[in-house]
Design an enzyme around this catalytic site. Structure first.
Site, PDB file in Angstrom:
ATOM      1  CG  ASP A 151      -2.140   0.885   1.008  1.00  0.00           C
ATOM      2  OD1 ASP A 151      -2.071   1.603   0.253  1.00  0.00           O
ATOM      3  OD2 ASP A 151      -3.122   0.900   1.960  1.00  0.00           O
ATOM      4  CG  ASP A 152      -0.225   4.779  -0.094  1.00  0.00           C
ATOM      5  OD1 ASP A 152      -1.156   4.437  -1.035  1.00  0.00           O
ATOM      6  OD2 ASP A 152      -0.792   5.774   0.715  1.00  0.00           O
ATOM      7  CB  CYS A 206      -5.591   2.610  -2.581  1.00  0.00           C
ATOM      8  SG  CYS A 206      -6.384   3.655  -1.321  1.00  0.00           S
ATOM      9  CE  LYS A 217      -6.244   0.003   1.376  1.00  0.00           C
ATOM     10  NZ  LYS A 217      -5.639   1.225   1.192  1.00  0.00           N
ATOM     11  CG  HIS A 274     -10.013   1.134   0.749  1.00  0.00           C
ATOM     12  ND1 HIS A 274      -8.893   1.810   0.129  1.00  0.00           N
ATOM     13  CD2 HIS A 274     -10.823   1.714   0.684  1.00  0.00           C
ATOM     14  CE1 HIS A 274      -9.047   2.977   0.451  1.00  0.00           C
ATOM     15  NE2 HIS A 274     -10.296   3.111   0.829  1.00  0.00           N
ATOM     16  CG  HIS A 280      -2.151   4.074   3.715  1.00  0.00           C
ATOM     17  ND1 HIS A 280      -2.420   5.126   4.429  1.00  0.00           N
ATOM     18  CD2 HIS A 280      -2.819   4.150   2.515  1.00  0.00           C
ATOM     19  CE1 HIS A 280      -3.472   5.963   3.847  1.00  0.00           C
ATOM     20  NE2 HIS A 280      -3.560   5.373   2.548  1.00  0.00           N
ATOM     21  CG  ASN A 324      -1.681   4.460  -4.361  1.00  0.00           C
ATOM     22  OD1 ASN A 324      -2.683   3.846  -4.077  1.00  0.00           O
ATOM     23  ND2 ASN A 324      -0.759   4.924  -3.732  1.00  0.00           N
TER      24      ASN A 324
END
Length: 497
Positions: free
Chosen positions: A41-42, A79, A133, A135, A223, A282
Site C-alpha cells: 500500500d503506497d 488505492c 486490506k 477497501h 500507508h 499506487n
C-alpha cells in the site's frame, strides 16, 4: 527358519518398503498452481532496493532478482481504483471508483454486477483467502470479502487504519479489525502486521495441499500513519529525516512480512507449485515519507510517480525465463485475466479492459498491450492515456506535481494539494493538454505538445473514445448512519441498501 519366522521377516521387509515408498513419494500436488497475490500500500518507485540501494528490502529483492522484475507496471493513482481493477479486469472509470478512494463514512462500493476474481477461481476448486486490506466497500454486508468470493478474511474493511489502535478517525474514531465477519478485539494494541502475519501462516499451514490456493496478501504497509516498531526503525541509523526514517522502518516491516510468507509457503510444500505476484497499488506519497524519485509526482496524480510502481513475479518452476527485467506494458487490469489464465480459466466477458500477460511473464514474449488508460476522472476533468512511447495528460494532473529527491535531513514534507481541493479561483498550473515521450523522457520534464500537434490530436481522439464508457463517479455526501457511535464504536456494515 520356521514358517512363522519367515512371515515375520517378510512382514518387517514389507513395512520397510512401504516406509521407503512414503519417504520418497512426491508430495500431493494441486491440479492448478497456487497464486499468491501480494499488494503493498503506497509503496513508491524509489522505495525498493532494486531501484534504490539505500533502501533495505533483502527478501523482496531476492525473489525479484530470481523472478522477473516488471519495469513498466502501471496502476491507478490511488488505492480503491487499482484494487477494483485487480479484482475485475476493468478500468476504474468503468466501475464508478475513478474519483476518490472509498471512504468509511460514504456509501461507496464496488458494484455487485461485477464478478470478482476469487468467485471465478472457486469454479476451478481454489481455496480463496484475503489477509489485510479490503477497501472495496462495506456499507452493506454483500459488499464485504466473504460475500465476494473469499473463504476467509482477516483484516480491515476501510483504507487507512492506525497500526496499533486499528482505528480510523477522519470524521469520527472507529475500530476496524475483523476475523471473517466478527470484530477482532485487540486490547493490547499489537502492531497490525504481526496479527496479519499469524493469520497468513495459519491459512498456509491449514491449507489442503491437493487443492489450489489463492491467497491475497493485501498489506497495510506502508500507508500512513507513520508507525513502526522501534526495532525496524533502528535498522536505518543513517537516515536523518524523521519521517523517512520511520517510513524506511515500515518498508522493513513489509520486507520481513514478505519473507515470512515465502518461508511459510516453503515450509508447507506449496512454493514449488506457486506463482507469486508483487505490486504496489499506487505511487508513494511524498508528504508522509514515500518516494518516487526520479519519477515526477506521487500518489493522487497522473504523473508517472503516481502510477508506475515497483512490481515483480516469481515462481520456482512455472516461468521459463527468469532473472531479468521485463519492460513490456502491464496494467492493473491485466492481473485479473492473467491469474485466470494461470488457473486454466478463460474469461467469458468479452468487454474486459484487461489482457492476459501470462505468456509475457512466462517466456518474455512481447505484450499484446500497446496502450492503456492511467485514469479518467469526469469530476476533476482530467485523464491520461499512453500509446506506445507517448503519454497525453488532459487537465490538471493532480497532487504532487514536482520531483522529490529522498529527503536527507529535516526537510519539511511537501504540501502540494490534490486537484479537488483547489478553489475555483485558483489559476491553472498546466495547459489543457501535455504530451510526453515516456521512453525518452521518463521523468516528464519536456512537454512536446507544441512540437507534435498531430500526435496530440490522435491521442485526444483515443482518449475521447474511452471517455464514452465512463460510469459516473461515486461521490456521495457523508452518511450519518455510517458513523461508529451507531455500532458501539466500530465501523460496521448494514447501513446502506
Amino acid at each position: 527358519m520356521s514358517r512363522t519366522a519367515v512371515l515375520k521377516v517378510l512382514g518387517v521387509a514389507a513395512v520397510a518398503l512401504l516406509a521407503l515408498k512414503l519417504l520418497f513419494m512426491p508430495s500431493p500436488k494441486a491440479p492448478y498452481p497456487h497464486i499468491i497475490f501480494i499488494v503493498a500500500d503506497d509503496l513508491g518507485w524509489n522505495d525498493v532496493s532494486w531501484h534504490n540501494p539505500q533502501v533495505k528490502t533483502p527478501n523482496l529483492e531476492k525473489y525479484a532478482r530470481a523472478g522477473v522484475i516488471l519495469n513498466s507496471s502501471y496502476v491507478a493513482p490511488v488505492c480503491s481504483p487499482s484494487r477494483a481493477s485487480f479484482m475485475t479486469g476493468y478500468y476504474a472509470h468503468r466501475t464508478g471508483l475513478q474519483h476518490i478512494p472509498i471512504i468509511h463514512f460514504k456509501e461507496m462500493y464496488l458494484p455487485s454486477r461485477f464478478t470478482l476474481l476469487p468467485e471465478l477461481l472457486k469454479q476451478k476448486g481454489y481455496a480463496t483467502h484475503l489477509v489485510g486490506k479490503w477497501h472495496l466497500g462495506f456499507c452493506n454486508w454483500r459488499y464485504t470479502p466473504r460475500y465476494r468470493g473469499f473463504d476467509s478474511f482477516l483484516g480491515y474493511y476501510g483504507g487507512q487504519e492506525g497500526y496499533y489502535n486499528h482505528s480510523n478517525g477522519k470524521v469520527e474514531e472507529g475500530y476496524d479489525l475483523r476475523d471473517n465477519e466478527e470484530v477482532l478485539p485487540d486490547p493490547d494494541m499489537e502492531y497490525g502486521m504481526y496479527i496479519l502475519n499469524r493469520g497468513m501462516e495459519k491459512v498456509i499451514a491449514e491449507h489442503d495441499k491437493t487443492q489450489p490456493l489463492f491467497l491475497f496478501l493485501s498489506y497495510q504497509s506502508v500507508h500512513s500513519p507513520l508507525e513502526a516498531p522501534q526495532r525496524f526503525v533502528d535498522l536505518h541509523p543513517e537516515v536523518k529525516n524523521p519521517n523517512r526514517k520511520t517510513f524506511n522502518g515500515m518498508i522493513s516491516v513489509l520486507d520481513e512480512a514478505f519473507g515470512n510468507a515465502t518461508a511459510a509457503l516453503q515450509r508447507e510444500g506449496l512454493l514449488d507449485n506457486a506463482l507469486i505476484i508483487f505490486t504496489s497499488d499506487n505511487g508513494g506519497s511524498p508528504d508522509v515519507g514515500g518516494n518516487n524519485w526520479p519519477l515526477r509526482g506521487g500518489k493522487f496524480s497522473l504523473w508517472e510517480g503516481g502510477t508506475r510502481v515497483p512490481a515483480f513475479v516469481y515462481s520456482k518452476n512455472l516461468l521459463s525465463k527468469t532473472g531479468y527485467t521485463n519492460n513490456e506494458f502491464i496494467h492493473a487490469v491485466d492481473w485479473f485475466p492473467t491469474m485466470l489464465n494461470v488457473a486454466g480459466i478463460k474469461p467469458t466477458d468479452d468487454h474486459l479492459d484487461g489482457i492476459s500477460q501470462w505468456e509475457t511473464l512466462k517466456v518474455g514474449r512481447p505484450s499484446f498491450r500497446k496502450e492503456f488508460i492511467y485514469n479518467i476522472d469526469e469530476v476533476d476533468q482530467n485523464g491520461a492515456i499512453r500509446v506506445g512511447d507517448f503519454k497525453l495528460i488532459k487537465g490538471e494532473p493532480g497532487r504532487f506535481f514536482d520531483w522529490f529527491p529522498v529527503p536527507s535531513g529535516d526537510e519539511v514534507a511537501p504540501t502540494q494539494y490534490p486537484t479537488w481541493k483547489r478553489r475555483p479561483w485558483t489559476p491553472k498550473m498546466f495547459p489543457d493538454y501535455q504530451l510526453f515521450n515516456i521512453s525518452a523522457d521518463p521523468e516528464e520534464r519536456h512537454n512536446l505538445a507544441d512540437d507534435f500537434p498531430e500526435v496530440v490530436q490522435q491521442l485526444k481522439q483515443k482518449l475521447t473514445s474511452y471517455e464514452r464508457l465512463v460510469v459516473p463517479s461515486q461521490h456521495p455526501p457523508v452518511e450519518p448512519k455510517s458513523l461508529p457511535h451507531n455500532f458501539g464504536g466500530v465501523w460496521t456494515p448494514g447501513w446502506c441498501d
